[in-house]
Design an enzyme around this catalytic site. Structure first.
Site, PDB file in Angstrom:
ATOM      1  CE  LYS A  25      38.633  54.874  18.992  1.00  0.00           C
ATOM      2  NZ  LYS A  25      39.735  55.683  19.531  1.00  0.00           N
ATOM      3  CE  LYS A  34      37.005  53.945  22.521  1.00  0.00           C
ATOM      4  NZ  LYS A  34      38.217  54.743  22.724  1.00  0.00           N
TER       5      LYS A  34
HETATM    6  C1  PBG Z   1      40.322  58.559  20.428  1.00  0.00           C
HETATM    7  C2  PBG Z   1      39.531  58.108  21.608  1.00  0.00           C
HETATM    8  C3  PBG Z   1      38.161  57.884  21.610  1.00  0.00           C
HETATM    9  C4  PBG Z   1      37.804  57.524  22.895  1.00  0.00           C
HETATM   10  C5  PBG Z   1      38.960  57.476  23.642  1.00  0.00           C
HETATM   11  N1  PBG Z   1      40.024  57.851  22.828  1.00  0.00           N
HETATM   12  C6  PBG Z   1      37.209  57.870  20.488  1.00  0.00           C
HETATM   13  C7  PBG Z   1      37.121  59.022  19.596  1.00  0.00           C
HETATM   14  O1  PBG Z   1      37.003  60.179  20.042  1.00  0.00           O
HETATM   15  O2  PBG Z   1      37.113  58.788  18.381  1.00  0.00           O
HETATM   16  C8  PBG Z   1      36.399  57.263  23.344  1.00  0.00           C
HETATM   17  C9  PBG Z   1      36.194  56.817  24.743  1.00  0.00           C
HETATM   18  C10 PBG Z   1      34.800  56.956  25.229  1.00  0.00           C
HETATM   19  O3  PBG Z   1      33.859  57.349  24.502  1.00  0.00           O
HETATM   20  O4  PBG Z   1      34.600  56.631  26.395  1.00  0.00           O
HETATM   21  N2  PBG Z   1      41.667  58.325  20.496  1.00  0.00           N
END
Ligand code: PBG
Ligand code: ZN
Length: 322
Positions: A191, A244
């Protein structure tokens, strides 16, 4: 003479040699559930995506089920926050209530629950803050509590999105010793620290109030590190490895596909959704075609599971061309 065009001459022969296809079964649809009543609020930067409260969510779930979407990824938006995100392991937390509601009323839906703290902490970081950084190992203990609480409510799969080291080993151990040995873990193995999460953070109010996530999320410059991180999760017992965001990281999806025999998932994140929607609204691109081409590229890169806000639209298109 070599003539590639022989196999492109008609729709029939093109479909016979087509190497990749999207199917409704490939998709997991993210859903935002907010604590409160009578809420149905469109996320301004994500047209077509809403935050619902539990008393209004049924219209969304009915549609999801009727379109043949098998699985949802739940995100909770709590009414109150604190330093540790203690709501995340409360039996009456928004996630716990939502999981119970969905499993009771839509038992066929496979519920993947997001496990993290950023929506629930007043500072917006994905764990417990110690000085200016997130305390990895203290956060792991709270992640166990949160996970067991989601599972007690009836969740089918756990997806921990916080990027703490050792998450998969810690959760696997906690789950196995509490009777959840058959529940799969989908690891956010790779991620990246990405600006593509912007619209999501608006949607769930989870932007860090100070600093950023660079000490726990990965540097977009790095490719070898992705394999190191995926190998940790693989050894720690992850069932599915995720990348991701998706579209800027197709090379990483392919690297994981080539190096691991576990299913590879990708998260087609909020910013990827919003950019296509915005350009389509302006009439600058054909939104539907760009959507299908982007998602197909994720499959071609090696993802067999796609988490996407486009899931309902894709399901409609796939249904109509059948
Ligand atoms: C963090 C989280 C993120 C997303 C889902 N959970 C990333 C973040 O804010 O760092 C992003 C999902 C999206 O952009 O669709 N736990
Ligand atoms: Zn988080």
């Amino acid at each position: 003479m070599n003539r590639s065009r022989r196999l492109r001459a008609s729709k029939m022969i093109r479909s016979m040699v087509s190497e990749n296809k999207l199917a409704v079964e490939d998709f997991i649809y993210p859903i935002f559930i907010e604590e409160g009543e009578n809420i149905k609020e469109e996320i301004s930067s994500m047209p077509g995506i809403f935050r619902y409260s539990l008393d209004t969510i049924s219209e969304e779930l009915e549609e999801v089920v009727s379109l043949g979407i098998k699985s949802v990824l739940l995100f909770g938006v709590p009414a109150s926050k604190d330093a540790e995100g203690t709501q995340t392991w409360s039996d009456d937390g928004i996630m716990q209530k939502s999981i119970r509601y969905i499993k009771k009323n839509y038992p066929s839906l496979y519920v993947v629950s997001d496990v993290c703290f950023c929506e629930y902490t007043d500072h917006g970081h994905c764990g417990i803050l110690c000085d200016d950084t997130v305390d990895n190992d203290a956060t792991l203990l709270n992640l166990n509590k949160q996970t067991l609480s989601h599972l007690k409510a009836g969740g089918d799969m756990i997806a921990p999105s916080g990027m703490m080291d050792g998450t998969i080993a810690s959760l696997r151990k906690a789950m196995d010793s509490n009777g959840y040995e058959n529940i799969p873990l989908m690891a956010y193995s790779v991620k990246y620290c990405s600006a593509y999460y912007g619209p999501f953070r608006d949607a769930v109010d989870s932007a860090p109030s100070s600093g950023d996530r660079k000490t726990y999320q990965m540097d977009p410059a790095n490719r070898s590190e992705a394999l190191v991180k995926a190998e940790y999760d693989n050894m720690e017992g992850a069932d599915i490895l995720m990348v991701k965001p998706a579209l800027s990281y197709l090379d990483i999806i392919r690297d994981l596909k080539n190096n691991f025999d576990k299913p590879i998932a990708c998260y087609n994140v909020s910013g990827e959704y919003s950019m296509i929607k915005a350009a389509a609204e302006k009439g600058w691109v054909d939104g539907e075609k760009i959507m299908m081409e982007s998602l197909l590229s994720m499959k071609r890169a090696g993802a067999s599971i796609i988490i996407s806000y486009f899931a309902k639209e894709v399901a409609k298109i796939l249904r109509d061309i059948k």
